[in-house]
Enzyme design. Structure first.
Site, short mmCIF file in Angstrom:
data_model
loop_
_atom_site.label_atom_id
_atom_site.label_comp_id
_atom_site.label_asym_id
_atom_site.label_seq_id
_atom_site.Cartn_x
_atom_site.Cartn_y
_atom_site.Cartn_z
N ASP A 191 0.86 -1.18 0.00
CA ASP A 191 0.00 0.00 0.00
C ASP A 191 0.90 1.23 0.00
OD1 ASP A 191 -2.63 1.42 0.40
OD2 ASP A 191 -1.62 2.04 2.24
N GLU A 275 -1.50 -1.43 -5.87
CA GLU A 275 -2.75 -0.84 -6.33
C GLU A 275 -2.47 0.18 -7.43
OE1 GLU A 275 -6.71 1.33 -4.40
OE2 GLU A 275 -4.87 1.06 -3.22
N CYS A 327 -12.71 -4.87 6.00
CA CYS A 327 -11.96 -5.49 7.11
C CYS A 327 -11.19 -6.69 6.55
CB CYS A 327 -12.92 -5.92 8.21
SG CYS A 327 -12.12 -6.85 9.54
N CYS A 330 -12.53 -10.22 8.59
CA CYS A 330 -13.80 -10.88 8.30
C CYS A 330 -14.31 -10.57 6.90
CB CYS A 330 -14.85 -10.49 9.34
SG CYS A 330 -15.27 -8.73 9.34
N CYS A 346 -13.54 -2.74 13.44
CA CYS A 346 -14.57 -3.35 12.61
C CYS A 346 -15.83 -3.55 13.44
CB CYS A 346 -14.07 -4.67 12.03
SG CYS A 346 -15.30 -5.53 11.02
N CYS A 349 -16.69 -7.78 13.43
CA CYS A 349 -15.93 -8.76 14.20
C CYS A 349 -15.19 -8.15 15.38
CB CYS A 349 -14.94 -9.50 13.31
SG CYS A 349 -13.63 -8.44 12.63
N ASP A 356 -3.34 1.45 7.11
CA ASP A 356 -2.41 1.16 6.02
C ASP A 356 -2.13 -0.33 5.91
OD1 ASP A 356 -2.24 3.88 5.47
OD2 ASP A 356 -0.62 4.17 6.91
#
Length: 402
Positions: A191, A275, A327, A330, A346, A349, A356
């Site tokens: 990332d 990305e 997330c 999950c 989250c 969960c 990051d």
């Protein structure tokens, strides 16, 4: 695959004058050919072919008093200038047809351009002497600073003069499968950002060097000195070179950082995923200077060609993947979050996620890699039991009490 190796040249005073003549002659032939084609287009005539341009603008022009000085340089340099124009037109028309990204039409070259270059092919009979110098026709044996050895015999050499007045020899070489590295187990998602230059899916964070920000004070002083010099004066030209050298130091440091980091990631990991960032869009925001300072596009390009060179897997995921919203534990999409939120919990969960690292793990998952968040700041939180599921069974069961 083909690779380009660049080495610093240190020509003497006479060799610099000879290179200046070569730069000028190549530029004149390029502009003459461009003018001939533009004239043909305006008159509705077919474009003249490269062979006809070579005969008219090089062979026949040398016998005229106006272009007699074209004979002072190697004819290969002038021929390559025509081929460069042919390639520029080809790329322009391919962009119009959608075969490649669209680019502008060829433009005239100026002697005041910050970059001047000439190219020698094997027909020019250039060579590397036993003493390690670069022998160029009608220029001489130029001193070269060899920082590494070439993997194979180069096919061409391009002599470049940059804005800072430095000379470089750029070689194109072929590499084979002998450079493929042995397989390793790790696979990583990356990332890219501004706070940290890169965050890996294994929890590693790499700080951003911010080369331009650190050199701003020195650049500001050099630019202020340039603005105070009279236009057209010798002192202004000297000040311009000082500014160009200051920017060149920044660019060289950034490029060295990109090379070292990309090589390390490719050697240590079997697969790398990144990305596809919208750099052009980000460059139109208030973060433009920081975005350009990071140089994400150059870094990703290095990862891509080094992965192909060393037999690694490189994956580029779409820019619209919600890597910061999902997330990584999950898989529930938790919605958009402002940039100032660097850690979030989250709601499904209860995992506490570093923004990051969570994005880097999702990049690896989106690329189909075995993402691992080992060492990352992901920990289960305290989640209260839902009111409807407090008992052993979710639906009432018949009582067995007697």
């Amino acid at each position: 695959m083909q690779l380009r190796y660049s080495f610093r040249l240190y020509p003497s005073v006479g060799q610099r004058m000879a290179l200046a003549r070569a730069f000028g002659c190549a530029r004149v032939v390029y502009n003459d050919a461009l003018r001939a084609r533009e004239t043909a287009r305006s008159e509705g005539l077919p474009f003249p072919k490269t062979g006809d341009l070579s005969k008219a603008l090089i062979t026949e022009a040398k016998s005229t008093p106006e272009r007699a000085w074209l004979g002072e340089v190697s004819a290969v340099v002038l021929q390559q200038s025509l081929r460069d124009l042919e390639a520029a037109y080809r790329n322009f028309f391919d962009g119009l047809k959608g075969k490649r990204p669209r680019m502008g039409a060829p433009r005239y070259k100026s002697k005041r351009d910050t970059r001047q270059s000439v190219r020698f092919t094997a027909n020019a009979r250039w060579s590397i002497t036993p003493g390690g110098r670069l022998r160029l026709p009608k220029i001489g044996d130029v001193k070269v600073k060899w920082s590494r050895s070439l993997p194979s015999t180069p096919s061409t050499v391009t002599v470049v003069k940059d804005a800072a007045g430095r000379y470089f020899a750029s070689f194109v070489v072929e590499t084979g499968p002998e450079e493929v590295l042995s397989q390793v187990a790790p696979e990583v998602g990356i990332d890219l950002g501004l706070g940290h230059f890169a965050v890996l899916s294994d929890g590693t964070k790499i700080d951003s060097p911010r080369f331009l920000r650190r050199a701003e004070k020195r650049l500001k002083k050099a630019q202020r000195s340039l603005s105070r010099k009279e236009k057209g004066s010798k002192n202004r030209d000297k000040a311009r070179i000082r500014v160009a050298r200051a920017h060149a130091r920044v660019a060289d440091a950034r490029r060295e950082f990109h090379h070292q980091l990309s090589t390390q990631l490719i050697r240590d990991n079997q697969a790398v995923a990144v990305e596809d960032l919208a750099v052009k869009g980000l460059a139109r925001t208030r973060l433009a200077k920081s975005v350009h300072d990071a140089g994400w596009s150059a870094f990703v390009s290095m990862l891509e060609y080094k992965a192909a060179r060393y037999g690694r897997t490189f994956v580029r995921i779409g820019r619209f993947e919600p890597t910061s919203r999902v997330c990584s534990v999950c898989g529930v999409k938790d919605g958009p979050k402002p940039l100032h939120i660097r850690e979030w919990t989250c709601q499904a969960c209860g995992a506490v996620l570093d923004r990051d690292i969570n994005a880097a793990v999702n990049v690896a998952k989106a690329a189909g890699l075995a993402a691992s968040a080992c060492g990352a700041q992901v920990r289960p939180g305290l989640v209260p039991a839902p009111r409807g599921e407090a008992g052993t069974h979710s639906t009432p069961q018949p009582s067995t009490a007697r």
